[in-house]
Structures are given as structure tokens and as C-alpha cells.
Motif scaffolding. Sequence first.
Motif, PDB file in Angstrom:
ATOM      1  N   ASN A  55       0.830  -1.212   0.000  1.00  0.00           N
ATOM      2  CA  ASN A  55       0.000   0.000   0.000  1.00  0.00           C
ATOM      3  C   ASN A  55       0.864   1.262   0.000  1.00  0.00           C
ATOM      4  O   ASN A  55       0.526   2.260  -0.638  1.00  0.00           O
ATOM      5  CB  ASN A  55      -0.969  -0.008   1.194  1.00  0.00           C
ATOM      6  N   HIS A  58       2.109   1.887  -3.521  1.00  0.00           N
ATOM      7  CA  HIS A  58       1.071   2.499  -4.361  1.00  0.00           C
ATOM      8  C   HIS A  58       0.887   3.969  -3.994  1.00  0.00           C
ATOM      9  O   HIS A  58       0.722   4.824  -4.867  1.00  0.00           O
ATOM     10  CB  HIS A  58      -0.255   1.745  -4.209  1.00  0.00           C
ATOM     11  N   ALA A  59       0.921   4.254  -2.695  1.00  0.00           N
ATOM     12  CA  ALA A  59       0.795   5.648  -2.257  1.00  0.00           C
ATOM     13  C   ALA A  59       1.935   6.481  -2.858  1.00  0.00           C
ATOM     14  O   ALA A  59       1.722   7.576  -3.394  1.00  0.00           O
ATOM     15  CB  ALA A  59       0.836   5.734  -0.732  1.00  0.00           C
ATOM     16  N   GLU A 195      -5.651  10.283  -3.013  1.00  0.00           N
ATOM     17  CA  GLU A 195      -5.567   8.832  -3.224  1.00  0.00           C
ATOM     18  C   GLU A 195      -4.416   8.260  -2.411  1.00  0.00           C
ATOM     19  O   GLU A 195      -4.550   7.220  -1.767  1.00  0.00           O
ATOM     20  CB  GLU A 195      -5.355   8.516  -4.709  1.00  0.00           C
ATOM     21  N   LEU A 199      -4.260   5.542   0.796  1.00  0.00           N
ATOM     22  CA  LEU A 199      -3.502   4.290   0.688  1.00  0.00           C
ATOM     23  C   LEU A 199      -2.512   4.079   1.835  1.00  0.00           C
ATOM     24  O   LEU A 199      -2.305   2.962   2.295  1.00  0.00           O
ATOM     25  CB  LEU A 199      -2.732   4.275  -0.635  1.00  0.00           C
ATOM     26  N   THR A 200      -1.888   5.140   2.305  1.00  0.00           N
ATOM     27  CA  THR A 200      -0.818   4.960   3.295  1.00  0.00           C
ATOM     28  C   THR A 200      -1.389   4.633   4.672  1.00  0.00           C
ATOM     29  O   THR A 200      -2.481   5.072   5.017  1.00  0.00           O
ATOM     30  CB  THR A 200       0.086   6.210   3.409  1.00  0.00           C
ATOM     31  N   SER A 560       2.331   0.778 -10.937  1.00  0.00           N
ATOM     32  CA  SER A 560       1.173   1.187 -10.161  1.00  0.00           C
ATOM     33  C   SER A 560       0.570   2.443 -10.757  1.00  0.00           C
ATOM     34  O   SER A 560       0.269   3.392 -10.066  1.00  0.00           O
ATOM     35  CB  SER A 560       1.599   1.438  -8.712  1.00  0.00           C
ATOM     36  N   ALA A 565      -4.121   1.204 -10.214  1.00  0.00           N
ATOM     37  CA  ALA A 565      -4.170   1.323  -8.763  1.00  0.00           C
ATOM     38  C   ALA A 565      -5.357   0.560  -8.187  1.00  0.00           C
ATOM     39  O   ALA A 565      -6.429   0.521  -8.780  1.00  0.00           O
ATOM     40  CB  ALA A 565      -4.283   2.787  -8.378  1.00  0.00           C
ATOM     41  N   THR A 568      -9.568   2.310  -3.705  1.00  0.00           N
ATOM     42  CA  THR A 568      -9.323   2.676  -2.310  1.00  0.00           C
ATOM     43  C   THR A 568     -10.647   2.974  -1.630  1.00  0.00           C
ATOM     44  O   THR A 568     -11.589   3.428  -2.263  1.00  0.00           O
ATOM     45  CB  THR A 568      -8.433   3.932  -2.240  1.00  0.00           C
TER      46      THR A 568
END
Length: 571
Positions: A55, A58-59, A195, A199-200, A560, A565, A568
Amino acid sequence: MKTSLATGWIALLLTGAALAEPAASPVGTLPMLQRMNAQFVPVSLTGDVRALADNERHALARIIEAAQIMDGLFLRQVSAANPTLLLELAKDMSPLGRARFEAFIIHKGPWSRLEHNTPFIPGVGAEPVAGDFYPAGSTKVEVERWFKSLPEPQRKVATGFYTTVRRTPEGGFIAVPYSIEYQGQLAAAARLLREAAALTSQPTLRKFLGLRADAFLSNDYYASDVAWMELDSSIEPTIGAYEVYEDEWFNAKAAFQGSISLRDAEESRKLEKFSGLLQDLESHLPIDAKLRNPKIGALAPISVVNLIYSSGDANRGVQTAAFNLPNDERITQAKGAKRVMLKNMQEAKFRHVLLPIAQVVLSPADRRNVAFDTFFTHILMHELVHGLGPHDIQVQGRATTVRQELQASSSAMEEAKADVAGLWAMQYLIDKGVIGKEAERTMYTTYLASMFRSIRFGLTEAHGLGVALQLNTFLDSGAVTVSREGLFAVVPAKFRESVTTLSRDLMVIQAAGDRAKAEALLARMGVIRPEVQRALDRLKRVPVDIRPGFPTAEQLVRESGSAAAPSTTPR
Ligand code: ZN
């Protein structure tokens, strides 16, 4: 008689201009552009993203995409004509076209940032000194008059970091918030940051990203600047509008940048260890005990990171290796500024610029004693030592600061102090067993080579001036010798002694707030002597800097991309 003299003088000026023309005219020739581009060695800057959870990766990819948007915004801020010119250049596949494109990308526009913004593409005209922050065709005087005519709250907005000045249909001026001027791009960047925030799983990162996304839309950056100061996360993004150098009229308008990096865990630990020893260092400074501070204040945050992507104002011409932000005085007065040090950038500069410099200026025996480890540790010590020694002082019973008393000389004196007392501190920590003994072999020689890097660009800036002062002191004390061939060498025992003496001399002047002494010292020692100039002349072929490539970031975004992605959960 008078007339003919004046005429002769004008004629001479004209001849001078005519003669100067050919030197300036190879604007845009292929060999010239190739020479220009070769001054910047291409280097890949990477980071270790394997340790990051899925994750977080992706972040990070979203944050990099947002930072890519800052690049386009910055180009526009430099010059309104930039985006069109870039599209034209991208189409030209001839060798000349490629070289122009490359130079444009390095300098973020068709003007050389190394050569006083001389144009290198024919027909582009002079560089707009105030960027695109003010209306085309307006003058500094006009805009300033308008600023002064405004009542205080409006003047604050008009002269603020985050507005442009535009013409009204009636021909007057109006301040336009960045959130409106750059609405489309900032909305897209805000979306990506949101976004990433979703994610984080790192709370301080999530907070910063969310608040910075808000700032892009509301034009109020304060809360997000505070959140940036408080970041405690494996990912360290600096994204937004920050520095004001592109606005050469007023240094008022902030330019967009992205500087996306990963925290360096090992160096952060080292830093923590050194920070714990600051009082010990202060209490042993080579100055009179009564000049030492028995209780030093809290340390402003320092972050050691590895850069994996940079854009806009953070990636133009000579690359930044460290920065202090934010510039908002409401924050710096309350909390100080955070220092971010880009370790892999320092390493790239070390390898591709400093080592070649060492090969040219040092004696063969000394060349073996140049090491990145001590180079970087000294940079850390330089930063820490800024916090030590006299700052708040008493002059004839009056409470004041070194900066106030030394005025224009204060920066060069303080930079020289941080350098030389940084070396003193390293030696102290070696003697104490905190830093490994092997550093002793390389620290002085590495520093000698790095002094040539610092003074290469001249002495107009505080750092270069402070370094010239040190180098001449070392030459006079015999700590540095010059061979008949013009090669420089360190005499370790004398170097160590000279470092202690100079640390003391500088801090004593600072403690006394003695401006006359500081000015006299800088005037006498802040010069380039003939033997140093000869060495600098031999450095012409050594690259000036690096130009970074970012394979880690490219791969992250590829793997990503926004489309790929994972969905979320909305917050
Ligand atoms: Zn400094």
C-alpha cells in the motif's frame, strides 16, 4: 576636446559591443550545446522501495504522479512561452534539436542557468526576470506602485507567496490565487495526493497529504506546512510552491516543485546519536568557558533522505543537495525550519564532481584519502554545529544577536564556523570513540578537495567566501601545502591544530559581535590567491554537476499507474 573625448568613448563602447557580439553569437550551435550539456553528468538516483509494504508503494506512486504535475506548472511559472517551446523542441529529432531539447530540460527553459540566463535557442529573447508571476509588459515600478496603493490585508495577498498578478480588463492589476490561476493542474494533483493519503497507513504522512491536497484547492498552505514539519514516515514528500528565487523582482512568488524521497534509516540513527552529544560538544568548544552555552536549545528537525524523484524548481540547473523549509515566517519563528538532506544526491555529486576535482588538485598520495563517508558525516556535523557556539550575545550590556551585529558579514562567518567547527567536532567524536578512528585518515583531505568544489563558482555567495577564508588560513598555517606542480596536500597534525585555532578565532569574533574585525578578516582572507586560481583553471573540464534520472520512480509509476491502482476505500 571634450566632445571628441566623449565621441571617442562612445565609439570605443560600440566597438566593444561589436567585438563582444561574436563571442555571444554561437547561441544554439551544436558544439556549444553539447559542451553545455556535458557539464551535467547523467546519474540515476534510486531508492530501496523493497522495504515498503504494497500500500505504501502504491501511495508513493500517486505522490510521484502529483509531483510530475509540478514540473509543468514550474515551466509555466518560468515563462509563459515555455510549454509551447517545449512541444516544438520535442518534435525536432535532428542532433541539434535533440541537444536543444536536452539543454531545455536541464535548465527548465531556453536560458542557461550557469551563464547568467543567456539564451541558447535563437529567437527566444531575454529571460523574463520575474518569470510569469506578473503581467506581460508590466514593469517592476508599476507593480510596486500598485502594491503600495493597496490597504494592508489586500497588500498581504498581492505580495504573498501564492498569488500571481494579472491585468484587469480595465488595465489595472489584480491578484489571482494559485488555486485559480493553476486550477486544472492543482485539482489533478490534489486528487492524486488524496488517493495517496487513503492508501498509506502512516498517520503523519496521511495528514500531510490530505492537508496539502486541501491547500492546493483553498490556497491556504499553513496547516500543511506545519504537518510537513511533523512528518515521521518512511516516505518524505516535499510538494507544493516553496522557493521565491524565480521572482527576481520581489522574491515574493513561490515556484512549484516536487522532491519525493525515502528516509535513510541508517543515517537517521547516526544523526540521533550525534544530536544526543550536542551539549557535550558545546561544553568542550575551543573557546572560553564563559562563552559556551550551558543549556543549548532544542534542535530544529533534520531529515536524511534518498531522493527518488524531483521536479520543477527542485530539479533545474545545479541540483539541490539539501534544503531548509518552509519559508513561511509564521512557522519558522515558532518552530524553526526543517533541514532535509538528500544523501544519494550528495553521493552522486561526490562521485561525479568531487572525485574528479580531487584527481586534478590533490597530490597523488592525498587522492587516496578522499572518502564519501567522511564527506557526508562532515555535512551532518556542519548542520549540527550551526546550532552551537555564540548566537544570542551581549554587546556592552545590550542583548543582541551575532547576525544583527555582524550584518552582511554574518553569513560568511557563520558558514565558515559551521565548516571548521564541524571538523573540530568530528575530531572530538573520533577521539571519544563515537566515530571510527579510520575517519581520521580521510576527513581533512576530503574536506580539502571539497573546498575547491565550493569556491569554484566564485566568492559572491556566503559559502564560497567562508571557504576561501578557511583555505587561506590553512595555507598560512602550513596545514595545506602546494607543490611546485600546483598540487595541494594535507599536513594532518598541523591541519588539526589549525582547525581548532580557526574555530576559536571565528567564535570569539562572533561572541564579541565585532563587525569591524569580521569585515577585516573576510577582506584579507576571503580572496582567491594565485596558486588557488591556477588550480581552479585546471578544473574547467570537470563537470559542474549531475543531472538526475529516476528509474525507481519510473518503475513505481509503471507498476502502479493510476489505472492499475487498487480501488481505495473512500474516507
Ligand atoms: Zn550552513
